[in-house]
Design an enzyme around this catalytic site. Structure first.
Site, mmCIF file in Angstrom:
data_model
loop_
_atom_site.group_PDB
_atom_site.id
_atom_site.type_symbol
_atom_site.label_atom_id
_atom_site.label_comp_id
_atom_site.label_asym_id
_atom_site.label_seq_id
_atom_site.Cartn_x
_atom_site.Cartn_y
_atom_site.Cartn_z
ATOM 1 N N LYS A 1 17.163 10.897 33.795
ATOM 2 C CA LYS A 1 17.563 12.316 33.845
ATOM 3 C C LYS A 1 18.768 12.567 32.946
ATOM 4 C CE LYS A 1 20.322 14.378 37.356
ATOM 5 N NZ LYS A 1 21.383 14.978 36.614
ATOM 6 N N ASN A 2 19.792 11.741 33.113
ATOM 7 C CA ASN A 2 21.038 12.019 32.392
ATOM 8 C C ASN A 2 20.939 11.703 30.904
ATOM 9 O OD1 ASN A 2 22.068 12.860 34.779
ATOM 10 N ND2 ASN A 2 23.507 11.158 35.073
ATOM 11 N N ARG B 1 24.114 21.405 35.763
ATOM 12 C CA ARG B 1 25.398 21.126 35.127
ATOM 13 C C ARG B 1 25.235 20.924 33.615
ATOM 14 N NH1 ARG B 1 31.032 21.070 35.419
ATOM 15 N NH2 ARG B 1 31.777 19.393 34.104
ATOM 16 N N ARG C 1 15.552 17.524 41.601
ATOM 17 C CA ARG C 1 16.283 17.655 40.328
ATOM 18 C C ARG C 1 16.323 16.329 39.580
ATOM 19 N NH1 ARG C 1 21.964 19.762 40.962
ATOM 20 N NH2 ARG C 1 21.788 18.993 38.850
ATOM 21 N N ILE D 1 35.839 9.104 40.903
ATOM 22 C CA ILE D 1 35.409 10.028 39.839
ATOM 23 C C ILE D 1 35.398 11.483 40.311
ATOM 24 C CG2 ILE D 1 33.621 10.541 38.120
ATOM 25 C CD1 ILE D 1 34.837 7.744 37.770
ATOM 26 N N PRO E 1 35.512 21.124 36.443
ATOM 27 C CA PRO E 1 35.955 22.004 35.362
ATOM 28 C C PRO E 1 35.301 21.647 34.024
ATOM 29 C CG PRO E 1 37.697 20.452 35.957
ATOM 30 C CD PRO E 1 36.564 20.220 36.914
ATOM 31 N N ILE E 2 35.390 22.574 33.057
ATOM 32 C CA ILE E 2 34.868 22.301 31.720
ATOM 33 C C ILE E 2 35.985 22.431 30.683
ATOM 34 C CG2 ILE E 2 32.443 22.864 32.191
ATOM 35 C CD1 ILE E 2 33.007 25.664 30.971
ATOM 36 N N ASP E 3 37.239 22.258 31.165
ATOM 37 C CA ASP E 3 38.387 22.438 30.268
ATOM 38 C C ASP E 3 38.332 21.510 29.046
ATOM 39 O OD1 ASP E 3 38.723 20.516 32.399
ATOM 40 O OD2 ASP E 3 40.760 20.197 31.703
HETATM 41 C C1 UD1 Z 1 27.776 13.108 34.322
HETATM 42 C C2 UD1 Z 1 26.464 12.876 35.021
HETATM 43 C C3 UD1 Z 1 26.674 12.722 36.510
HETATM 44 C C4 UD1 Z 1 27.696 11.632 36.801
HETATM 45 C C5 UD1 Z 1 28.965 11.866 35.991
HETATM 46 C C6 UD1 Z 1 29.965 10.718 36.111
HETATM 47 C C7 UD1 Z 1 24.889 14.069 33.640
HETATM 48 C C8 UD1 Z 1 23.935 15.213 33.538
HETATM 49 N N1 UD1 Z 1 25.602 14.021 34.781
HETATM 50 O O1 UD1 Z 1 28.311 14.334 34.829
HETATM 51 O O2 UD1 Z 1 25.412 12.374 37.090
HETATM 52 O O3 UD1 Z 1 28.002 11.652 38.169
HETATM 53 O O4 UD1 Z 1 28.656 12.016 34.600
HETATM 54 O O5 UD1 Z 1 29.370 9.530 35.711
HETATM 55 O O6 UD1 Z 1 24.965 13.225 32.765
HETATM 56 N N2 UD1 Z 1 36.198 16.601 34.157
HETATM 57 C C9 UD1 Z 1 37.257 17.465 33.950
HETATM 58 N N3 UD1 Z 1 37.166 18.344 32.911
HETATM 59 C C10 UD1 Z 1 36.096 18.427 32.091
HETATM 60 C C11 UD1 Z 1 35.030 17.527 32.310
HETATM 61 C C12 UD1 Z 1 35.114 16.625 33.361
HETATM 62 O O7 UD1 Z 1 38.245 17.450 34.679
HETATM 63 O O8 UD1 Z 1 36.070 19.244 31.169
HETATM 64 C C13 UD1 Z 1 36.271 15.645 35.292
HETATM 65 C C14 UD1 Z 1 35.214 15.941 36.364
HETATM 66 O O9 UD1 Z 1 35.635 16.974 37.244
HETATM 67 C C15 UD1 Z 1 35.063 14.626 37.048
HETATM 68 C C16 UD1 Z 1 35.250 13.626 35.889
HETATM 69 O O10 UD1 Z 1 35.913 14.353 34.844
HETATM 70 O O11 UD1 Z 1 36.082 14.432 37.987
HETATM 71 C C17 UD1 Z 1 33.945 13.044 35.382
HETATM 72 O O12 UD1 Z 1 33.121 14.065 34.937
HETATM 73 P P1 UD1 Z 1 32.083 13.871 33.751
HETATM 74 O O13 UD1 Z 1 32.080 12.457 33.262
HETATM 75 O O14 UD1 Z 1 32.307 14.952 32.763
HETATM 76 O O15 UD1 Z 1 30.710 14.144 34.514
HETATM 77 P P2 UD1 Z 1 29.518 15.050 34.057
HETATM 78 O O16 UD1 Z 1 29.302 14.932 32.602
HETATM 79 O O17 UD1 Z 1 29.646 16.396 34.688
#
Ligand code: UD1
Length: 431
Positions: free
Chosen positions: A22-23, A92, A400, A330, A122-124
């Protein structure tokens, strides 16, 4: 509304072939936006998140199709750079289209993505990275407008955390940007390498994926790979079927997986007392007799123990002899499955990052709801080994990420079926 009904106690036997990841498929589908022409993809999982990505592609003007296990996406004509609220909220990974659309169209309008509730997501980092590459981004009542009429410019990104999604978004934005982009402290997950392999097959110049420093030299355009591109096997689904066997007992051959991607996960099953043998792309697991507690499980970025497997291994550990401590590093709110497991008789104390699981003799079937995708999978695992029937609603979360979970598990001997709400009510009256 659909439900899964699982009658516990039937051991698993035979073989399971693991679905595509999926990912990995989701960022590859976003990457198709950058490719002028028709891309063919093999080993795509039949899961609702993939269909959501296909709907996004269609809304952008692309044509998608699926025939005999091969999916195609034709992005020759992209006519829109806007993704509506409903599509963005469907998962997401919709956020990953930001980098791809900026790279192809020089603009996009999106909004905040949906996905499982695992605490604040967040997506910052995504926004800051696009701004650093020259995009002008404004937020108007939840709609995010991104513009880079002169195109994006390569630069150096030093991530404060190796976010999977942010690394993918930057890779997508950078492949057709002007000049060199460097991502330091990049995510190293296998899905990043799968995206890197796909982009290279399309003509992108990328090196270092899989390590902490990715270097991308922008090219003018991408073209579809000459051969169908194969999506990697789903390591989280493979871990789920290991856990199903640990809960239900029996022996299972898990085929079409990449065992090296599970190096942090397999030892946990060995500590529990399961026999595991790895050969080629297969993992054999045998569970006879009781389970034992495991050493402290700390979720980490790859190659550490995956956060997505935390809920899944908690299920068998609920009936292991002894106490297992979990530390979730995480996500902030990733123990929502603990409530459901406790309703089944588990002894779990969760507070903040830590959950303490003390093994009980057995779990009992109950009526419950999947709190999120992997939490739902954990309940399925637990129900397979529980006494009596478990009725799980919120199946949409499970769909999903898992392809035909009831079909796969019943072929291995599990007593699991999918029924409508009405049939579930009748079933309750009968038992
Ligand atoms: C991806 C995976 C998800 C997995 C995660 C961690 C996909 C579709 N999903 O999610 O299954 O659980 O990796 O291995 O591939 N963060 C911020 N700001 C940002 C982006 C992230 O603070 O702009 C934080 C998140 O809140 C979280 C951490 O970083 O605490 C990890 O998130 P991230 O690695 O980005 O996970 P996803 O890409 O959402």
């Amino acid at each position: 509304m659909q439900k899964l009904i699982i009658e516990g106690g039937a051991p698993l036997f035979g073989e399971i072939c693991v679905q595509g990841s999926k990912n990995a498929v989701l960022p590859v589908l976003a990457a198709c936006v950058l490719c002028k022409g028709r891309v063919f993809l093999k080993n795509c999982p039949c899961i609702s998140d993939r269909y959501a990505a296909a709907r996004i592609l269609s809304a952008l003007g692309a044509k998608t199709d699926s025939e005999q296990g091969v999916m195609s996406a034709d992005c020759e004509n992209i006519t829109s750079s806007e993704i509506g609220m409903e599509l963005m909220k469907s998962m997401r990974s919709s956020i990953i289209f930001m980098g791809a659309l900026l790279g192809r169209m020089g603009e996009c309008t999106i909004c905040y993505p949906g996905g499982c509730n695992l605490g604040p997501r967040p997506i910052d980092m995504h926004i800051a990275a696009m701004r650093k590459m020259g995009a002008v981004i404004s937020d108007d009542h939840g709609y995010i407008s991104c513009k880079a009429p002169e195109g994006l410019k390569g630069c150096t990104h030093s991530l404060s955390f190796p976010s999977v999604g942010a690394t993918e978004n930057i890779m997508l934005a950078a492949v057709c940007a002007e000049g060199e982009t460097v991502i330091s402290n990049a995510a190293r997950e296998p899905e990043i390498c799968c995206l890197g392999d796909f982009l290279r097959a399309c003509g992108a110049r990328i090196s270092g994926d899989g390590g902490g420093r990715i270097v991308i030299e922008g090219v003018s355009s991408l073209t579809p790979p000459p051969e169908p591109f194969e999506i990697i096997p789903d390591r989280i689904a493979a871990a789920t079927y290991l856990s199903c066997t640990a809960c239900a007992g029996g022996e299972l051959l898990i085929r079409n997986c990449t065992p090296v991607h599970l190096e942090a996960v397999i030892p946990v099953f060995e500590q529990m007392g399961c026999s595991i043998r790895v050969f080629g792309s297969n993992i054999y697991i045998y569970r006879k007799g009781g389970l034992r507690a495991a050493d402290t499980i700390r979720t980490m970025v790859y190659p550490g123990f995956p956060t997505d497997v935390q809920a899944i291994v908690m299920a068998p550990l609920c009936t292991a002899e002894g106490t297992t401590v979990f530390v979730e590093n995480i996500f902030e709110n990733r123990y929502r499955h603990a409530d459901a497991l406790c309703r089944m008789g588990a002894d779990i104390r969760a507070e903040g990052k830590v959950a303490v699981v003390t093994g009980v003799r057995r779990l009992y079937g109950t009526v419950t709801e999947a709190p999120d995708l992997r939490g739902g999978a954990a309940i399925v695992c637990a129900a397979l080994g529980a006494e009596g029937a478990t009725e799980i609603s919120g199946v949409g979360f499970i769909d999903r990420g898992y392809e035909n979970i009831e079909g796969v598990l019943s072929a291995a001997g599990a007593k699991i079926s999918r029924i409508t709400e009405e049939k579930a009510a009748n079933h309750r009256k009968e038992v």
